[in-house]
Write a protein that holds these residues in place. Structure first.
Motif, PDB file in Angstrom:
ATOM      1  N   SER A 168      61.386 -18.297 -37.179  1.00 52.08           N
ATOM      2  CA  SER A 168      61.342 -17.245 -38.198  1.00 52.08           C
ATOM      3  C   SER A 168      61.437 -15.862 -37.570  1.00 52.08           C
ATOM      4  N   THR A 169      61.885 -14.908 -38.386  1.00 56.63           N
ATOM      5  CA  THR A 169      61.916 -13.506 -37.986  1.00 56.63           C
ATOM      6  C   THR A 169      62.180 -12.662 -39.234  1.00 56.63           C
ATOM      7  N   PRO A 224      70.045 -19.758 -42.682  1.00 54.63           N
ATOM      8  CA  PRO A 224      68.796 -19.326 -43.314  1.00 54.63           C
ATOM      9  C   PRO A 224      68.281 -20.425 -44.238  1.00 54.63           C
ATOM     10  N   LEU A 225      66.975 -20.612 -44.258  1.00 56.31           N
ATOM     11  CA  LEU A 225      66.357 -21.569 -45.169  1.00 56.31           C
ATOM     12  C   LEU A 225      65.947 -20.846 -46.443  1.00 56.31           C
ATOM     13  N   SER A 226      65.388 -21.554 -47.387  1.00 57.89           N
ATOM     14  CA  SER A 226      65.092 -21.002 -48.707  1.00 57.89           C
ATOM     15  C   SER A 226      64.041 -19.899 -48.660  1.00 57.89           C
ATOM     16  N   GLU A 227      64.041 -19.093 -49.705  1.00 57.17           N
ATOM     17  CA  GLU A 227      63.022 -18.044 -49.854  1.00 57.17           C
ATOM     18  C   GLU A 227      61.640 -18.677 -49.936  1.00 57.17           C
ATOM     19  N   GLU A 228      61.545 -19.818 -50.608  1.00 51.97           N
ATOM     20  CA  GLU A 228      60.254 -20.515 -50.718  1.00 51.97           C
ATOM     21  C   GLU A 228      59.751 -20.926 -49.329  1.00 51.97           C
ATOM     22  N   ALA A 229      60.616 -21.510 -48.502  1.00 53.06           N
ATOM     23  CA  ALA A 229      60.215 -21.902 -47.140  1.00 53.06           C
ATOM     24  C   ALA A 229      59.842 -20.670 -46.319  1.00 53.06           C
ATOM     25  N   SER A 230      60.581 -19.588 -46.502  1.00 52.96           N
ATOM     26  CA  SER A 230      60.306 -18.350 -45.755  1.00 52.96           C
ATOM     27  C   SER A 230      58.939 -17.788 -46.127  1.00 52.96           C
ATOM     28  N   GLN A 231      58.623 -17.740 -47.413  1.00 49.44           N
ATOM     29  CA  GLN A 231      57.338 -17.183 -47.843  1.00 49.44           C
ATOM     30  C   GLN A 231      56.177 -18.104 -47.476  1.00 49.44           C
ATOM     31  N   ARG A 232      56.399 -19.413 -47.527  1.00 50.16           N
ATOM     32  CA  ARG A 232      55.364 -20.356 -47.085  1.00 50.16           C
ATOM     33  C   ARG A 232      55.046 -20.116 -45.607  1.00 50.16           C
ATOM     34  N   ASP A 233      56.095 -19.882 -44.827  1.00 52.95           N
ATOM     35  CA  ASP A 233      55.911 -19.600 -43.401  1.00 52.95           C
ATOM     36  C   ASP A 233      55.165 -18.280 -43.210  1.00 52.95           C
ATOM     37  N   TRP A 234      55.541 -17.259 -43.977  1.00 55.22           N
ATOM     38  CA  TRP A 234      54.883 -15.945 -43.892  1.00 55.22           C
ATOM     39  C   TRP A 234      53.391 -16.082 -44.199  1.00 55.22           C
ATOM     40  N   PRO A 239      59.280  -9.815 -48.403  1.00 52.85           N
ATOM     41  CA  PRO A 239      60.646 -10.184 -48.782  1.00 52.85           C
ATOM     42  C   PRO A 239      61.642 -10.102 -47.623  1.00 52.85           C
ATOM     43  N   ASP A 240      61.248  -9.483 -46.504  1.00 56.23           N
ATOM     44  CA  ASP A 240      62.119  -9.368 -45.339  1.00 56.23           C
ATOM     45  C   ASP A 240      61.985 -10.570 -44.403  1.00 56.23           C
ATOM     46  N   TRP A 241      60.995 -11.409 -44.625  1.00 53.17           N
ATOM     47  CA  TRP A 241      60.731 -12.533 -43.712  1.00 53.17           C
ATOM     48  C   TRP A 241      61.686 -13.678 -43.998  1.00 53.17           C
TER      49      TRP A 241
END
Length: 186
Positions: free
Chosen positions: A81-82, A119-129, A141-143
């Motif tokens: 992630s980044t 890039p993976l989904s927004e859901e996966a990104s926010q779960r990671d965040w 929203p930038d993660w």
């Protein structure tokens, strides 16, 4: 020879007792061999066995590396992630090809994984965040969570004599093939 060069040459390279990598009997799927090596590194107590050098390419062609951690491995690929607006996020937006290099000093093992980053989904990104230690309860929203989808692996098992064993796996779009790397290391 400078004093520094002499000091560097005198440093120990690898322990005398190292695992052996045999070309015969390797799994057809390099992800299985990687999982075995990662499991061995975790079991050994190595610090941050999930750390890797992540290499992208700048717009001017300059390769850029930094250390990240792999967060998961599944059918999507090797997750990390980044921020989308970070340098690596911008580099990936421009050129999605990248490499990960894992090095487990204690066993003299190194793996390079190269491929295309998606890039993976927004859901996966926010779960990671939300799972980050610095999470404050606010979404970011930038993660972005990404996955590197491999097309090449190179497994290197060090030897004390520095005649390291290297096995390369290549994906032709349909299946993996593998064999010893015949060129000198490097």
């Amino acid at each position: 020879m400078t004093q520094l060069e002499a000091r560097l040459r005198a440093l120990p390279a690898f322990p005398a007792e190292l695992p052996v990598l045999e070309a015969a009997g390797l799994p057809e799927d390099p992800n299985r061999l990687f999982a075995e090596w990662l499991d061995a590194a975790i079991a050994s107590g190595a610090r941050q066995p999930h750390a890797m050098d992540f290499v992208t390419v700048r717009e001017d062609g300059m390769p850029i590396g930094r250390t990240l951690i792999v967060k998961d491995i599944d059918e999507d690929g090797y997750h990390f992630s980044t921020h989308r607006t970070s340098k690596k996020g911008a580099e990936l937006a421009n050129n999605s090809r990248a490499s990960m290099v894992f090095f487990w000093r204690e066993s003299g093992r190194q793996v390079r994984i190269s491929g295309v980053v998606v890039p993976l989904s927004e859901e996966a990104s926010q779960r990671d965040w939300e799972a980050r230690p610095s999470y404050t309860g606010a979404p970011n929203p930038d993660w972005q969570r990404y996955a590197l989808r491999p097309v090449e692996f190179e497994f290197m098992q060090a030897r004390e004599d520095r005649q390291h064993t290297r096995i390369e796996y290549l994906h032709d779009g349909t299946a993996w093939s593998h064999g010893p790397v015949q060129t000198p290391a490097g």
